[in-house]
Scaffold this motif. Structure first.
Motif, PDB file in Angstrom:
ATOM      1  N   TRP A 219       0.860  -1.265   0.046  1.00  0.00           N
ATOM      2  CA  TRP A 219      -0.204  -0.037  -0.154  1.00  0.00           C
ATOM      3  C   TRP A 219       1.043   1.200  -0.176  1.00  0.00           C
ATOM      4  CZ3 TRP A 219      -5.128  -0.861  -0.796  1.00  0.00           C
ATOM      5  CH2 TRP A 219      -5.600  -2.253  -0.484  1.00  0.00           C
ATOM      6  N   ALA A 220       1.891   1.159   0.518  1.00  0.00           N
ATOM      7  CA  ALA A 220       3.100   2.168   0.643  1.00  0.00           C
ATOM      8  C   ALA A 220       3.611   2.635  -0.770  1.00  0.00           C
ATOM      9  CB  ALA A 220       3.874   2.116   1.947  1.00  0.00           C
ATOM     10  N   ASN A 221       3.715   1.446  -1.344  1.00  0.00           N
ATOM     11  CA  ASN A 221       4.726   1.536  -2.655  1.00  0.00           C
ATOM     12  C   ASN A 221       4.116   1.559  -3.827  1.00  0.00           C
ATOM     13  OD1 ASN A 221       6.860   1.631  -0.943  1.00  0.00           O
ATOM     14  ND2 ASN A 221       7.197  -0.448  -0.958  1.00  0.00           N
ATOM     15  N   THR A 222       2.709   1.363  -3.892  1.00  0.00           N
ATOM     16  CA  THR A 222       2.013   1.144  -4.921  1.00  0.00           C
ATOM     17  C   THR A 222       1.259   2.599  -5.098  1.00  0.00           C
ATOM     18  OG1 THR A 222       1.639  -1.318  -4.615  1.00  0.00           O
ATOM     19  CG2 THR A 222       0.432  -0.199  -6.598  1.00  0.00           C
ATOM     20  N   ASP A 223       1.708   3.420  -6.356  1.00  0.00           N
ATOM     21  CA  ASP A 223       1.063   4.637  -6.357  1.00  0.00           C
ATOM     22  C   ASP A 223      -0.377   4.651  -7.024  1.00  0.00           C
ATOM     23  OD1 ASP A 223       3.146   6.134  -5.472  1.00  0.00           O
ATOM     24  OD2 ASP A 223       3.801   6.471  -7.527  1.00  0.00           O
ATOM     25  N   LEU A 224      -0.952   3.781  -7.769  1.00  0.00           N
ATOM     26  CA  LEU A 224      -2.549   3.921  -8.103  1.00  0.00           C
ATOM     27  C   LEU A 224      -3.127   2.440  -7.669  1.00  0.00           C
ATOM     28  CD1 LEU A 224      -1.742   5.338 -11.888  1.00  0.00           C
ATOM     29  CD2 LEU A 224      -2.354   6.566  -9.799  1.00  0.00           C
ATOM     30  N   VAL A 225      -3.917   2.444  -6.692  1.00  0.00           N
ATOM     31  CA  VAL A 225      -4.372   1.301  -6.280  1.00  0.00           C
ATOM     32  C   VAL A 225      -5.942   1.281  -6.455  1.00  0.00           C
ATOM     33  CG1 VAL A 225      -4.876  -0.288  -4.253  1.00  0.00           C
ATOM     34  CG2 VAL A 225      -2.655   1.051  -4.698  1.00  0.00           C
ATOM     35  N   LEU A 226      -6.634   0.135  -6.998  1.00  0.00           N
ATOM     36  CA  LEU A 226      -8.157   0.150  -7.141  1.00  0.00           C
ATOM     37  C   LEU A 226      -8.465  -1.174  -6.310  1.00  0.00           C
ATOM     38  CD1 LEU A 226     -10.846   0.625  -8.581  1.00  0.00           C
ATOM     39  CD2 LEU A 226      -9.790  -0.855 -10.241  1.00  0.00           C
ATOM     40  N   SER A 227      -9.172  -0.969  -5.223  1.00  0.00           N
ATOM     41  CA  SER A 227      -9.661  -2.151  -4.393  1.00  0.00           C
ATOM     42  C   SER A 227     -11.074  -1.923  -4.109  1.00  0.00           C
ATOM     43  CB  SER A 227      -8.666  -1.893  -3.009  1.00  0.00           C
ATOM     44  OG  SER A 227      -9.097  -2.828  -2.061  1.00  0.00           O
ATOM     45  N   SER A 228     -11.670  -3.281  -3.814  1.00  0.00           N
ATOM     46  CA  SER A 228     -12.921  -3.132  -3.263  1.00  0.00           C
ATOM     47  C   SER A 228     -12.730  -2.645  -1.726  1.00  0.00           C
ATOM     48  CB  SER A 228     -13.398  -4.684  -3.480  1.00  0.00           C
ATOM     49  OG  SER A 228     -12.998  -5.516  -2.264  1.00  0.00           O
ATOM     50  N   LEU A 229     -14.209  -1.868  -1.632  1.00  0.00           N
ATOM     51  CA  LEU A 229     -14.039  -1.532   0.018  1.00  0.00           C
ATOM     52  C   LEU A 229     -13.941  -2.732   0.862  1.00  0.00           C
ATOM     53  CD1 LEU A 229     -14.325   0.912   1.376  1.00  0.00           C
ATOM     54  CD2 LEU A 229     -16.979   0.869   0.943  1.00  0.00           C
ATOM     55  N   PRO A 230     -14.594  -3.797   0.513  1.00  0.00           N
ATOM     56  CA  PRO A 230     -14.555  -4.984   1.665  1.00  0.00           C
ATOM     57  C   PRO A 230     -13.377  -5.285   2.019  1.00  0.00           C
ATOM     58  CG  PRO A 230     -16.655  -5.001   0.139  1.00  0.00           C
ATOM     59  CD  PRO A 230     -15.848  -3.892  -0.451  1.00  0.00           C
ATOM     60  N   PHE A 231     -12.504  -5.609   0.602  1.00  0.00           N
ATOM     61  CA  PHE A 231     -11.127  -6.251   0.900  1.00  0.00           C
ATOM     62  C   PHE A 231     -10.143  -5.082   1.562  1.00  0.00           C
ATOM     63  CE2 PHE A 231      -6.774  -6.735  -0.863  1.00  0.00           C
ATOM     64  CZ  PHE A 231      -6.686  -7.943  -0.949  1.00  0.00           C
ATOM     65  N   ALA A 232     -10.339  -3.894   1.324  1.00  0.00           N
ATOM     66  CA  ALA A 232      -9.416  -2.830   2.001  1.00  0.00           C
ATOM     67  C   ALA A 232      -9.773  -2.693   3.512  1.00  0.00           C
ATOM     68  CB  ALA A 232      -9.600  -1.379   1.485  1.00  0.00           C
ATOM     69  N   LYS A 233     -11.151  -2.924   3.901  1.00  0.00           N
ATOM     70  CA  LYS A 233     -11.579  -2.743   5.176  1.00  0.00           C
ATOM     71  C   LYS A 233     -11.323  -3.825   6.111  1.00  0.00           C
ATOM     72  CE  LYS A 233     -16.257  -3.926   5.084  1.00  0.00           C
ATOM     73  NZ  LYS A 233     -17.535  -3.785   5.007  1.00  0.00           N
ATOM     74  N   SER A 234     -10.670  -5.216   5.641  1.00  0.00           N
ATOM     75  CA  SER A 234     -10.867  -6.378   6.174  1.00  0.00           C
ATOM     76  C   SER A 234      -9.924  -6.174   7.466  1.00  0.00           C
ATOM     77  CB  SER A 234     -10.344  -7.583   5.495  1.00  0.00           C
ATOM     78  OG  SER A 234      -9.136  -7.416   5.062  1.00  0.00           O
ATOM     79  N   LYS A 235      -9.941  -7.040   8.478  1.00  0.00           N
ATOM     80  CA  LYS A 235      -9.403  -6.935   9.564  1.00  0.00           C
ATOM     81  C   LYS A 235      -7.729  -6.847   9.448  1.00  0.00           C
ATOM     82  CE  LYS A 235      -9.684  -8.789  14.186  1.00  0.00           C
ATOM     83  NZ  LYS A 235     -10.268  -9.866  15.103  1.00  0.00           N
ATOM     84  N   ARG A 236      -7.335  -7.755   8.346  1.00  0.00           N
ATOM     85  CA  ARG A 236      -5.880  -7.843   8.291  1.00  0.00           C
ATOM     86  C   ARG A 236      -5.271  -6.633   7.491  1.00  0.00           C
ATOM     87  NH1 ARG A 236      -5.340 -13.124   4.899  1.00  0.00           N
ATOM     88  NH2 ARG A 236      -7.582 -12.635   4.489  1.00  0.00           N
ATOM     89  N   ARG A 237      -6.335  -5.839   6.926  1.00  0.00           N
ATOM     90  CA  ARG A 237      -5.560  -4.821   5.785  1.00  0.00           C
ATOM     91  C   ARG A 237      -5.865  -3.440   6.323  1.00  0.00           C
ATOM     92  NH1 ARG A 237      -8.365  -8.241   2.815  1.00  0.00           N
ATOM     93  NH2 ARG A 237      -7.126 -10.012   2.380  1.00  0.00           N
ATOM     94  N   PHE A 238      -7.067  -3.226   7.443  1.00  0.00           N
ATOM     95  CA  PHE A 238      -7.491  -2.113   7.567  1.00  0.00           C
ATOM     96  C   PHE A 238      -6.332  -0.935   8.184  1.00  0.00           C
ATOM     97  CE2 PHE A 238      -9.269   1.262  10.134  1.00  0.00           C
ATOM     98  CZ  PHE A 238     -10.538   1.332   9.853  1.00  0.00           C
ATOM     99  N   ASP A 239      -5.347  -1.618   8.939  1.00  0.00           N
ATOM    100  CA  ASP A 239      -4.439  -0.511   9.573  1.00  0.00           C
ATOM    101  C   ASP A 239      -3.229  -0.195   8.518  1.00  0.00           C
ATOM    102  OD1 ASP A 239      -5.525  -0.745  11.978  1.00  0.00           O
ATOM    103  OD2 ASP A 239      -4.346  -2.252  12.753  1.00  0.00           O
ATOM    104  N   VAL A 240      -3.143  -1.169   7.539  1.00  0.00           N
ATOM    105  CA  VAL A 240      -1.999  -0.999   6.692  1.00  0.00           C
ATOM    106  C   VAL A 240      -2.669  -0.062   5.350  1.00  0.00           C
ATOM    107  CG1 VAL A 240      -0.532  -3.009   6.855  1.00  0.00           C
ATOM    108  CG2 VAL A 240      -2.280  -3.032   5.309  1.00  0.00           C
ATOM    109  N   VAL A 241      -3.908   0.038   5.019  1.00  0.00           N
ATOM    110  CA  VAL A 241      -4.522   0.847   4.235  1.00  0.00           C
ATOM    111  C   VAL A 241      -4.537   2.212   4.693  1.00  0.00           C
ATOM    112  CG1 VAL A 241      -6.383   1.303   2.612  1.00  0.00           C
ATOM    113  CG2 VAL A 241      -5.675  -0.991   3.012  1.00  0.00           C
TER     114      VAL A 241
END
Lengths: 627, 339
Positions: free
Chosen positions: A170-192
């Motif tokens: 998430w820090a190194n990819t400049d253009l990201v397209l993600s689903s909202l459920p994917f981004a908010k999941s417990k494992r990713r919430f903090d990194v996103v």
């Protein structure tokens, strides 16, 4: 230095020729006066260094870019019509909104295009570098495809591997397209939320209308400079939803929730704002809403027809048994026991008394009343198909032995009355592409079997498929098959205008969802008349609902968006589905239900009248201010 | 690196170099300039080295449209002259049958015209580059050139003279203040009518829409006030009703006036630069016989356009190839002015 034989003509014309003076004031074709303020000309010694002049000209050219008068994003687009309202919106957001805006155009007016144009403009000008786009899961592939093919933008979709759980991605990819459920999941919430973004775009942002949800919390916690929220329905149920969305955009813009309620929400009428003028002004600072009337977007007409199917034999028995059973389970058993009239013996169904007998054998504590959610699921399933009903009943009340005969009966029905109607319709549709919507997965599966047996080619689009399968389904529908079987998930965001016929095999109780379905094909790009067929069983809840929506408020003739406004005028401000369930809960037999629906229809009529009245005032008050 | 970043970088670099700085880019988006003290002060740099960046908010001077880059650049540009004088020594001039060319190019509506003489001359063309800003409820701006034959006063659509490869400095050029400015402003106005037609239409449309909205709103208020009187147990005072109606109408008129003010358009037209380009041309002298009056007029064969330029209408000032002449002083008029 003159060449020999050449004569310099040094006399300049103004000395001898009368010069017509500039007109200090003239008018536009519509009569708006134009006042001219012309500079005083240029004097001073002339240079022979062309670089000076070129620098001045270049500076002026770059100044035009800064003023956003020349949009850079319009060049190099593929297959994107330059619609005036979209371009105006882009200019307005660039100039006045400083990259924080709620794009709330009516369904089908091209919010996605507007957002992508804005995104491209920001990228081309170097105003943003890191962009995160959050969309509902089913729309990821469509967004990616459109970004790439129409706008020439390559976005990275997070891989479904552990790599996406790491902050580096998430820090190194400049253009990201993600689903909202994917981004908010417990494992990713903090990194996103730890990564910094220049711009975040949230499609179908009404999914973030509730502050208590992870959706809202995720967007709220994202570190971003600019934010575009896209939704056609910023207010679905109450004004607080709008407050929550705008708080994401500009915290404090509407002050605190308590303050907002106090100032702008009428007590007991959560959709009806107080202090309209002030609220309007505040909204105008952060929201753009293009309406069809505003952009004069004339779509081809659409026609709706309800096809009534008459259940017979086992199917008829099934619905009546279910009705009996649900009425027993809708109230506390004690109350049900004292109300034998709930199961109407005059209906003459042998199994009805069996159900009562079995019910009496159960203790009160064994089977508590079904929850509203469970009841509405079962009622919706029965409106969809016996197969869906069987599965839902198994899930919701499988442990109650009284449901066994009902489940078995439902499973025994090979073809419902609606099945026959659908086949008839599809055989008559000839070359037309037909989109068939159904809420329940079991219904979809059954329809697949039905069409297989009938030899009708089809593609299926459902929420349980992978993105690739979904894309393939849309492609197959476009190129080969005459029918697309579609779950509710496919109703959001996909462009299917090459079809012009839609069948609602079952009906959501929320008219807004029905409107979303129709909006898939009745939108910009549709050039032909659109036909909507609603299938429902005689005497079903859906039949009554359709009767209300078509006869009372003529929903299918309304412009997209209006139905929400009408429903918002209903007393109590409850969600429509909830109102429908209440009607069922409050009535004890079909006659009573019919009377309840009549009364409800009257309320709808009044709501519509109220809407028409307030619309006149609203248009005068709000007009097209959010253009 | 985007094309805009690239353009800003090139522009900024040139600008700094003209002011004596040495510019070096260590990466696409980062660089530095060693600048003379005066320039460093102007850019608020601590020392002689100015850090450069193409990122908004980058360190040092940020070459970005999102920063104050262009404002700062305009300060640096203040010292750059805006008027340039150039010349082209040689160009192809038509030697063939000019009489036929004149006959083909012009329609003489009411006079007999015959070619007297042709002569090679040098003509100064003034190209005024304008910046036009239209401000109303919205704004619109553009940049465009107007070229004028300084000898005839005729507006000519020339290619960009600064793109010509043949031109040279013209140190001995006429240093008199150019007298074509008023003509150029007038032509700019005419051209803006076409260029900004979309903007004008938008403003017209919005004004109409807003006025309609006001009309409907105040009509609704009037209706409400009438409805109120039937609901009450007693009839309201007719005088009060009439007064309320008057107040609503007055308010509507006031709001309409406010809208008119808000949508009124201010056009600010400023010259950016002027190029005075002297080029060889052919002066074609014509004898015009109108009834008993006779007068000579000159038209020009332009080597850049490779055709004759129109005659300037003495009425409206625009060039025309369809020419009528006045009876007394045999002054040329376009078809519109003569009609």
């Amino acid at each position: 230095m003159l060449k020999p034989g050449l004569q310099r003509v040094s006399k300049e014309s103004p000395a001898k020729i009368k010069i017509a003076q500039p007109n200090p004031s003239w008018k536009t074709p519509g009569g708006i006066p134009i006042r001219l303020h012309a500079g005083s000309g240029l004097n001073g010694a002339a240079t022979d260094d062309v670089e000076s002049l070129l620098l001045h000209l270049e500076h002026a050219r770059l100044g035009l870019l800064q003023g956003f008068d020349q949009l850079l994003c319009l060049e190099g687009l593929h297959d994107v019509a330059h619609l005036a309202h979209q371009i105006e919106t882009v200019r307005k957001v660039l100039r006045h909104f400083r990259g924080r805006v709620l794009l709330a155009d009516e369904v089908g007016l091209g919010k996605t295009i507007e957002a992508c144009l804005l995104l491209r403009e920001y990228l081309l000008r170097g105003l943003v570098k890191r962009v995160l786009i959050l969309v509902p899961s089913p729309l990821v592939s469509q967004w990616r495809e459109e970004l790439q093919s129409k706008f020439g933008l390559e976005f990275s979709v997070p891989p479904r591997t552990v790599a996406s759980d790491r902050p580096e991605y998430w820090a190194n990819t400049d253009l990201v397209l993600s689903s909202l459920p994917f981004a908010k999941s417990k494992r990713r919430f903090d990194v996103v939320t730890a990564a910094k973004w220049d711009l975040v775009i949230v499609d179908e942002a009404h999914h973030c209308k509730n502050r208590a949800t992870l959706n809202w919390k995720l967007v709220n916690q994202l570190k971003r400079r600019h934010l575009f929220l896209l939704t056609a329905t910023p207010v679905q149920n109450n004004l607080l939803e709008l407050y929550n969305l705008l708080t994401l955009l500009e915290p404090g813009h509407l002050k605190t929730e308590t303050d907002f309620k106090k100032r702008y929400v009428r007590r007991g009428s959560p959709r009806d704002p107080l202090n309209r003028e002030r609220l309007r002004s505040l909204l105008g600072e952060v929201m753009i809403r293009n309406t069809r009337s505003l952009v004069q977007m004339d779509l081809p007409p659409r026609y709706a027809q309800t096809l009534m199917a008459q259940p017979r034999g086992a199917e008829q028995t099934l619905y009546q048994q279910l009705n009996e059973y649900l009425r027993l389970r809708k109230t506390p058993p004690a109350a049900a026991k004292g109300k034998p009239s709930d199961a109407n013996p005059s209906d003459g169904f042998a199994d009805a008394s069996a159900v009562e007998k079995q019910a009496a054998e159960k203790t009160d504590s064994t089977f508590p009343p079904l929850s509203r959610k469970q009841l509405s699921t079962l009622l919706l399933a029965s409106g969809s198909h016996p197969r869906a009903l069987a599965q839902s009943l198994e899930n919701v009340a499988g442990d109650d032995i009284r449901t066994r005969p009902i489940i078995e009966l439902a499973r025994s029905i090979k073809r419902s009355a609606k099945d026959e109607k659908l086949l008839e319709l599809l055989r008559q549709s000839g070359q037309d592409k037909v989109l068939v919507f159904a809420c329940f997965r079991r219904t979809l599966e059954h329809l697949q079997q039905l069409l297989d047996d009938a030899g009708i080619a089809y593609a299926t689009f459902s929420g349980s498929q992978s993105q690739k399968q979904k894309d393939a389904a849309v492609e197959a529908f476009r190129e080969q098959t005459p029918v697309l079987l579609c779950s509710e998930a496919g109703g959001e965001g996909h462009n299917l205008q090459f079809a012009n016929t839609l069948v609602n095999f079952d009906l959501p109780w929320n008219p807004m969802k029905i409107e979303q379905r129709v909006g898939r094909i009745h939108r910009i790009g549709q050039t032909r008349e659109v036909f909507v067929f609603n299938l429902c069983a005689v005497n079903s809840l859906e039949a009554r609902l359709l009767d209300l929506l078509t006869d009372k408020i003529r929903m299918f003739e309304l412009v997209v968006g209006e139905v929400g406004s009408i429903l918002g005028n209903l007393d109590g401000g409850e969600e429509f589905e909830s109102l429908v369930l209440n009607l069922w809960l409050q009535s004890h037999d079909d006659q009573e239900l019919e009377r309840s629906f009549d009364t409800f229809g009257q309320s709808l009529l009044e709501a519509q009248e109220k809407y028409v009245e307030t619309k006149e005032l609203d248009e005068a008050l709000f007009g097209d201010d959010y253009e | 690196m985007t094309s805009i970043s690239q353009e800003l970088r090139e522009f900024g670099t040139k600008l700094l170099e003209r002011r004596g700085a040495l510019v070096e880019w260590s990466a696409d988006d980062e660089g530095s300039a060693m600048a003379p003290k005066e320039l460093a002060n102007l850019l608020h740099a601590d020392g002689e080295i100015i850090r450069l960046s193409t990122q908004p908010g980058g360190e040092g001077w940020s070459f970005s449209l999102a920063s104050d880059f262009l404002d700062t650049a305009s300060q640096l540009l203040e010292m750059e002259p805006r008027v340039g004088a150039f010349r082209v020594d040689e160009m192809y001039l038509k030697r063939g049958d000019l009489e036929t060319a004149v006959q083909r190019a012009f329609t003489w509506l009411n006079a007999k015209v015959r070619l007297l003489d042709t002569q090679e001359v040098r003509i100064e063309y003034h190209t005024w580059w304008f910046h036009a800003l239209l401000v109303s409820e919205d704004r619109w701006e553009t940049r465009f050139p107007i070229s004028i034959n300084a000898a005839s006063g005729t507006v000519v659509e020339l290619p960009n003279l600064l793109d010509l490869w043949e031109f040279e400095p013209h140190p001995g050029a006429n240093q008199q203040p150019p007298a074509t400015y008023q003509q150029a402003v007038r032509e700019a106005q005419l051209q803006l009518r076409k260029m900004a037609a979309g903007f004008f239409d938008r403003m017209d449309g919005r004004l109409q829409r807003d006025k309609k909205r006001l009309r409907e709103y105040y009509s609704a208020l009037l209706r409400e006030s009438h409805q109120k009187k039937t609901r009450g147990r007693t009839q309201p005072d007719p005088e009060k009703l009439a007064a309320r109606e008057r107040a609503v109408k007055l308010e509507l008129r006031r709001k309409n006036n406010e809208l008119d003010d808000r949508y009124a358009i201010d056009l600010t037209l400023n010259p950016i630069v002027l190029t005075r380009m002297e080029i060889p041309a052919l002066a074609v002298e014509l004898s015009v016989q109108r009834k008993r009056a006779q007068k000579n007029h000159t038209v020009y064969w332009n080597p850049l356009l490779k055709q004759l330029e129109p005659i300037r209408c003495s009425g409206c000032g625009r060039g025309t190839f369809s020419v009528a002449f006045t009876n007394d002083d045999v002054a040329p008029l376009c078809a519109k002015c003569s009609g």
